[in-house]
Design a protein around this motif. Structure first.
Motif, PDB file in Angstrom:
ATOM      1  N   UNK A 117       0.830  -1.202   0.000  1.00  0.00           N
ATOM      2  CA  UNK A 117       0.000   0.000   0.000  1.00  0.00           C
ATOM      3  C   UNK A 117       0.866   1.253   0.000  1.00  0.00           C
ATOM      4  N   UNK A 118       0.329   2.316  -0.567  1.00  0.00           N
ATOM      5  CA  UNK A 118       1.031   3.602  -0.523  1.00  0.00           C
ATOM      6  C   UNK A 118       0.436   4.522   0.550  1.00  0.00           C
ATOM      7  N   UNK A 119      -0.553   4.036   1.280  1.00  0.00           N
ATOM      8  CA  UNK A 119      -1.193   4.811   2.338  1.00  0.00           C
ATOM      9  C   UNK A 119      -0.395   4.698   3.637  1.00  0.00           C
ATOM     10  N   UNK A 120      -0.065   5.854   4.220  1.00  0.00           N
ATOM     11  CA  UNK A 120       0.690   5.842   5.469  1.00  0.00           C
ATOM     12  C   UNK A 120      -0.105   5.166   6.580  1.00  0.00           C
ATOM     13  N   UNK A 121      -1.415   5.384   6.636  1.00  0.00           N
ATOM     14  CA  UNK A 121      -2.249   4.786   7.684  1.00  0.00           C
ATOM     15  C   UNK A 121      -2.204   3.260   7.606  1.00  0.00           C
ATOM     16  N   UNK A 122      -2.267   2.712   6.408  1.00  0.00           N
ATOM     17  CA  UNK A 122      -2.213   1.257   6.237  1.00  0.00           C
ATOM     18  C   UNK A 122      -0.838   0.738   6.638  1.00  0.00           C
ATOM     19  N   UNK A 123       0.212   1.445   6.254  1.00  0.00           N
ATOM     20  CA  UNK A 123       1.566   1.037   6.625  1.00  0.00           C
ATOM     21  C   UNK A 123       1.759   1.076   8.145  1.00  0.00           C
ATOM     22  N   UNK A 124       1.260   2.124   8.785  1.00  0.00           N
ATOM     23  CA  UNK A 124       1.385   2.250  10.238  1.00  0.00           C
ATOM     24  C   UNK A 124       0.598   1.151  10.951  1.00  0.00           C
ATOM     25  N   UNK A 125      -0.605   0.862  10.469  1.00  0.00           N
ATOM     26  CA  UNK A 125      -1.404  -0.210  11.070  1.00  0.00           C
ATOM     27  C   UNK A 125      -0.712  -1.558  10.902  1.00  0.00           C
ATOM     28  N   UNK A 126      -0.094  -1.777   9.766  1.00  0.00           N
ATOM     29  CA  UNK A 126       0.641  -3.020   9.532  1.00  0.00           C
ATOM     30  C   UNK A 126       1.814  -3.171  10.476  1.00  0.00           C
ATOM     31  N   UNK A 127       2.530  -2.092  10.726  1.00  0.00           N
ATOM     32  CA  UNK A 127       3.663  -2.141  11.659  1.00  0.00           C
ATOM     33  C   UNK A 127       3.185  -2.398  13.096  1.00  0.00           C
ATOM     34  N   UNK A 128       2.063  -1.796  13.479  1.00  0.00           N
ATOM     35  CA  UNK A 128       1.512  -2.043  14.819  1.00  0.00           C
ATOM     36  C   UNK A 128       1.091  -3.505  14.967  1.00  0.00           C
ATOM     37  N   UNK A 129       0.442  -4.043  13.944  1.00  0.00           N
ATOM     38  CA  UNK A 129       0.022  -5.449  13.984  1.00  0.00           C
ATOM     39  C   UNK A 129       1.241  -6.369  14.041  1.00  0.00           C
TER      40      UNK A 129
END
Length: 113
Positions: free
Chosen positions: A6-18
């Protein structure tokens, strides 16, 4: 891992938290299982220490091999390819675990009291 596509920062951040939560659960559950199995089989303490020494060695060796493989994949197929390949490997390991790993259901007599 799929969040890396994904190029969305929110999706990337959620992935890192998970990933962080999953990583913490993975390592703490393995440690608990290892201590429990050694106690259940009434093994001496030095065997537990030896098991952790072997675990640490092979964990480090596996990390080095994974890093080399990821670098080769990234060089030949792009920077996201190691993450995509890891999804396939995770599926293979999941199938192996489902087929080969016995479930530890505990002792029902102990859970009633």
């Amino acid at each position: 891992n799929t969040s890396m596509n994904s190029s969305s920062f929110a999706v990337l951040a959620a992935g890192r938290c998970a990933f962080g939560a999953g990583n913490a659960i993975l390592f703490s559950s393995f440690d608990s299982w290892t201590v429990g199995e050694h106690a259940k089989r009434e093994m001496p303490d030095f065997v537990l220490a030896s098991s952790y020494a072997l675990y640490s060695f092979f964990n480090a060796a596996g990390a080095i091999c994974a890093g080399l493989a990821a670098a080769a994949l990234a060089t030949h197929f792009g920077p996201v390819s190691p993450f995509n390949v890891s999804i396939c490997l995770l599926g293979v390991v999941l199938l192996l675990l489902l087929c080969l790993w016995g479930e530890n259901r505990g002792n029902p007599a102990l859970s009633r009291s």
